[in-house]
Design a protein around this motif. Sequence first.
Motif, PDB file in Angstrom:
ATOM      1  N   ALA A  34       0.835  -1.204   0.000  1.00  0.00           N
ATOM      2  CA  ALA A  34       0.000   0.000   0.000  1.00  0.00           C
ATOM      3  C   ALA A  34       0.867   1.251   0.000  1.00  0.00           C
ATOM      4  O   ALA A  34       0.578   2.232  -0.704  1.00  0.00           O
ATOM      5  N   ALA A  35       1.955   1.215   0.766  1.00  0.00           N
ATOM      6  CA  ALA A  35       2.847   2.368   0.852  1.00  0.00           C
ATOM      7  C   ALA A  35       3.545   2.634  -0.469  1.00  0.00           C
ATOM      8  O   ALA A  35       3.753   3.797  -0.848  1.00  0.00           O
ATOM      9  N   MET A  36       3.912   1.595  -1.206  1.00  0.00           N
ATOM     10  CA  MET A  36       4.550   1.786  -2.505  1.00  0.00           C
ATOM     11  C   MET A  36       3.619   2.563  -3.426  1.00  0.00           C
ATOM     12  O   MET A  36       4.043   3.495  -4.130  1.00  0.00           O
ATOM     13  N   ALA A  37       2.345   2.202  -3.443  1.00  0.00           N
ATOM     14  CA  ALA A  37       1.376   2.925  -4.280  1.00  0.00           C
ATOM     15  C   ALA A  37       1.245   4.375  -3.826  1.00  0.00           C
ATOM     16  O   ALA A  37       1.202   5.296  -4.654  1.00  0.00           O
ATOM     17  N   GLU A  38       1.200   4.590  -2.522  1.00  0.00           N
ATOM     18  CA  GLU A  38       1.032   5.941  -1.989  1.00  0.00           C
ATOM     19  C   GLU A  38       2.245   6.823  -2.304  1.00  0.00           C
ATOM     20  O   GLU A  38       2.094   7.980  -2.713  1.00  0.00           O
ATOM     21  N   VAL A  39       3.440   6.283  -2.142  1.00  0.00           N
ATOM     22  CA  VAL A  39       4.658   7.055  -2.413  1.00  0.00           C
ATOM     23  C   VAL A  39       4.767   7.380  -3.896  1.00  0.00           C
ATOM     24  O   VAL A  39       5.117   8.496  -4.282  1.00  0.00           O
ATOM     25  N   TYR A  45       7.642   6.936  -9.048  1.00  0.00           N
ATOM     26  CA  TYR A  45       8.516   5.812  -8.744  1.00  0.00           C
ATOM     27  C   TYR A  45       9.986   6.217  -8.766  1.00  0.00           C
ATOM     28  O   TYR A  45      10.768   5.808  -7.908  1.00  0.00           O
ATOM     29  N   GLY A  46      10.365   7.039  -9.742  1.00  0.00           N
ATOM     30  CA  GLY A  46      11.770   7.419  -9.872  1.00  0.00           C
ATOM     31  C   GLY A  46      12.310   8.137  -8.649  1.00  0.00           C
ATOM     32  O   GLY A  46      13.487   7.982  -8.303  1.00  0.00           O
ATOM     33  N   SER A  47      11.493   8.929  -8.004  1.00  0.00           N
ATOM     34  CA  SER A  47      11.939   9.698  -6.836  1.00  0.00           C
ATOM     35  C   SER A  47      11.731   8.955  -5.519  1.00  0.00           C
ATOM     36  O   SER A  47      12.237   9.384  -4.477  1.00  0.00           O
ATOM     37  N   ALA A  48      10.991   7.874  -5.563  1.00  0.00           N
ATOM     38  CA  ALA A  48      10.717   7.116  -4.337  1.00  0.00           C
ATOM     39  C   ALA A  48      11.970   6.414  -3.844  1.00  0.00           C
ATOM     40  O   ALA A  48      12.827   6.027  -4.627  1.00  0.00           O
ATOM     41  N   ALA A  54       9.182   2.579   3.478  1.00  0.00           N
ATOM     42  CA  ALA A  54       9.154   2.022   4.831  1.00  0.00           C
ATOM     43  C   ALA A  54       8.494   2.991   5.811  1.00  0.00           C
ATOM     44  O   ALA A  54       7.691   2.583   6.663  1.00  0.00           O
ATOM     45  N   ARG A  55       8.795   4.272   5.673  1.00  0.00           N
ATOM     46  CA  ARG A  55       8.215   5.271   6.571  1.00  0.00           C
ATOM     47  C   ARG A  55       6.701   5.329   6.395  1.00  0.00           C
ATOM     48  O   ARG A  55       5.954   5.369   7.384  1.00  0.00           O
ATOM     49  N   MET A  75       8.109  -2.871  -6.138  1.00  0.00           N
ATOM     50  CA  MET A  75       7.197  -2.315  -7.133  1.00  0.00           C
ATOM     51  C   MET A  75       6.568  -3.414  -7.988  1.00  0.00           C
ATOM     52  O   MET A  75       5.356  -3.412  -8.225  1.00  0.00           O
ATOM     53  N   LEU A  76       7.369  -4.355  -8.442  1.00  0.00           N
ATOM     54  CA  LEU A  76       6.852  -5.432  -9.282  1.00  0.00           C
ATOM     55  C   LEU A  76       5.861  -6.306  -8.520  1.00  0.00           C
ATOM     56  O   LEU A  76       4.800  -6.675  -9.046  1.00  0.00           O
TER      57      LEU A  76
END
Length: 202
Positions: A34-39, A45-48, A54-55, A75-76
């Motif tokens: 869920a956090a990956m989608a939010e970030v 994605y490039g700046s994440a 984790a935060r 991400m995958l």
Amino acid sequence: MSKAEENRVRRLPPGPHGISPELVARNQRERLIAAMAEVCAESGYGSASVTDVARHAGVSTASFYRQFKDKRDCMLVSFEELFGRLLGGIERACEAESEPAEKAKAGIRAAASLLAGDPPTARLLAVEIAAVGTKGVRLQHEAIERLATRLSEARGPGAAPSAQFPSAEWTVVAAMVALVGRRVAEGESVSPEELEAVYGQL
């Protein structure tokens, strides 16, 4: 994971708590996805970074690396998991109808509703996955193939198979994905009416 189990882990106090390591790990994995989608929705994605993800998930970077090899792996996996949930929602909507034409429309409406209700997931599936590179693009194309197959099945045996490649269904689903991507890039959500209009091109 049941709602009660999920709430119990989220209220987890520091120190001994009696919850199994498997349950804790599963909860952390779901929060990281869920956090990956939010970030990605916030900064792309490039700046994440792993630290950002984790935060947002409320876990340590050490916990992140126990779940995933790196940001790309997360991400995958996130794409596959979130797409699987979307496909499951579409299939349940299709199964609730008896008429082939209504099955397809119900699936399209379900997709629009699910994506509108979760803009970060919509952005990850339609836009950000391509930033991963060839593997990400391949995953998205495979997802389009799966959705096209489901759409073809929903339309029933009366739907004439196409000798073209890509098929008519593939082209329509790809157009839907492109439309979702355009809408999320504009900070909006795609409507059922828009997706049904694309479907009407079949």
